[in-house]
Motif scaffolding. Sequence first.
Motif, PDB file in Angstrom:
ATOM      1  N   GLU A   1       0.826  -1.209   0.000  1.00  0.00           N
ATOM      2  CA  GLU A   1       0.000   0.000   0.000  1.00  0.00           C
ATOM      3  C   GLU A   1       0.856   1.254   0.000  1.00  0.00           C
ATOM      4  O   GLU A   1       0.549   2.236  -0.670  1.00  0.00           O
ATOM      5  N   ILE A   2       1.936   1.241   0.751  1.00  0.00           N
ATOM      6  CA  ILE A   2       2.820   2.401   0.813  1.00  0.00           C
ATOM      7  C   ILE A   2       3.483   2.640  -0.541  1.00  0.00           C
ATOM      8  O   ILE A   2       3.624   3.785  -0.978  1.00  0.00           O
ATOM      9  N   SER A   3       3.857   1.585  -1.221  1.00  0.00           N
ATOM     10  CA  SER A   3       4.481   1.778  -2.538  1.00  0.00           C
ATOM     11  C   SER A   3       3.466   2.387  -3.513  1.00  0.00           C
ATOM     12  O   SER A   3       3.834   3.235  -4.330  1.00  0.00           O
ATOM     13  N   ALA A   4       2.208   1.984  -3.436  1.00  0.00           N
ATOM     14  CA  ALA A   4       1.173   2.581  -4.287  1.00  0.00           C
ATOM     15  C   ALA A   4       0.996   4.061  -3.958  1.00  0.00           C
ATOM     16  O   ALA A   4       0.876   4.912  -4.856  1.00  0.00           O
ATOM     17  N   LEU A   5       1.017   4.391  -2.674  1.00  0.00           N
ATOM     18  CA  LEU A   5       0.891   5.789  -2.265  1.00  0.00           C
ATOM     19  C   LEU A   5       2.093   6.612  -2.730  1.00  0.00           C
ATOM     20  O   LEU A   5       1.947   7.765  -3.132  1.00  0.00           O
ATOM     21  N   ARG A   6       3.265   6.017  -2.674  1.00  0.00           N
ATOM     22  CA  ARG A   6       4.462   6.738  -3.128  1.00  0.00           C
ATOM     23  C   ARG A   6       4.383   7.038  -4.615  1.00  0.00           C
ATOM     24  O   ARG A   6       4.754   8.124  -5.055  1.00  0.00           O
ATOM     25  N   LYS A   7       3.900   6.063  -5.392  1.00  0.00           N
ATOM     26  CA  LYS A   7       3.747   6.297  -6.827  1.00  0.00           C
ATOM     27  C   LYS A   7       2.768   7.428  -7.090  1.00  0.00           C
ATOM     28  O   LYS A   7       3.023   8.312  -7.919  1.00  0.00           O
ATOM     29  N   THR A   8       1.658   7.418  -6.393  1.00  0.00           N
ATOM     30  CA  THR A   8       0.664   8.482  -6.549  1.00  0.00           C
ATOM     31  C   THR A   8       1.252   9.824  -6.158  1.00  0.00           C
ATOM     32  O   THR A   8       1.030  10.836  -6.830  1.00  0.00           O
ATOM     33  N   SER A   9       2.013   9.843  -5.088  1.00  0.00           N
ATOM     34  CA  SER A   9       2.639  11.070  -4.618  1.00  0.00           C
ATOM     35  C   SER A   9       3.605  11.629  -5.658  1.00  0.00           C
ATOM     36  O   SER A   9       3.641  12.839  -5.906  1.00  0.00           O
ATOM     37  N   VAL A  10       4.383  10.766  -6.296  1.00  0.00           N
ATOM     38  CA  VAL A  10       5.334  11.206  -7.318  1.00  0.00           C
ATOM     39  C   VAL A  10       4.588  11.826  -8.496  1.00  0.00           C
ATOM     40  O   VAL A  10       4.969  12.889  -9.001  1.00  0.00           O
ATOM     41  N   VAL A  11       3.498  11.186  -8.911  1.00  0.00           N
ATOM     42  CA  VAL A  11       2.708  11.709 -10.033  1.00  0.00           C
ATOM     43  C   VAL A  11       2.128  13.072  -9.668  1.00  0.00           C
ATOM     44  O   VAL A  11       2.190  14.026 -10.462  1.00  0.00           O
ATOM     45  N   GLN A  12       1.576  13.190  -8.466  1.00  0.00           N
ATOM     46  CA  GLN A  12       0.984  14.454  -8.047  1.00  0.00           C
ATOM     47  C   GLN A  12       2.026  15.554  -7.924  1.00  0.00           C
ATOM     48  O   GLN A  12       1.769  16.704  -8.284  1.00  0.00           O
ATOM     49  N   ARG A  13       3.199  15.224  -7.434  1.00  0.00           N
ATOM     50  CA  ARG A  13       4.256  16.234  -7.327  1.00  0.00           C
ATOM     51  C   ARG A  13       4.685  16.741  -8.694  1.00  0.00           C
ATOM     52  O   ARG A  13       4.940  17.925  -8.874  1.00  0.00           O
ATOM     53  N   SER A  14       4.763  15.835  -9.658  1.00  0.00           N
ATOM     54  CA  SER A  14       5.137  16.288 -11.006  1.00  0.00           C
ATOM     55  C   SER A  14       4.038  17.155 -11.605  1.00  0.00           C
ATOM     56  O   SER A  14       4.318  18.144 -12.292  1.00  0.00           O
TER      57      SER A  14
END
Length: 153
Positions: free
Chosen positions: A23-36
């Motif tokens: 779950e944390i890895s999925a959240l990290r991916k989402t976070s990276v997309v949102q930051r970009s």
Amino acid sequence: MTTFAESLKKEIARVARKELREEISALRKTSVVQRSEIASLKKQLKAVQAQVNRLSKEKGEKARSAPLNEPYSSSAQLKGKPGRKVLFTAERLKLQRARLGFTQEQMAKLLEVSSLSIWKWETGGAQPRASRVPQILKRLALGKREAQDQINT
């Protein structure tokens, strides 16, 4: 028996860590997309601001003093600073009504409109007519006693 309980606890903790890791890895991916996306939006905003500044320099002082995204402003200067236009906003109406301690009905009576109009103005569902805005702003600027006197008369 304690070894069984301990091993059960360890196994539960291991499975929980494994699930959390996914779950944390999925959240990290989402976070990276949102930051970009945020970074690209900041770049776009900076470009638009630069364009607005360039256009305002071209058009002169008039373009800089005109408010963006405001439907209209009052032409009457209400005891404000010279050159400063007072605008009607839903937030200002809500704050003034709260400051005066009025209900929507009392505010409607003060402004000589219906209580439904007050509700629509406060929720942003409608705006008062431009011809009425100076009168409304003058009445909103009244003190508590003056406003109460106008309602009672």
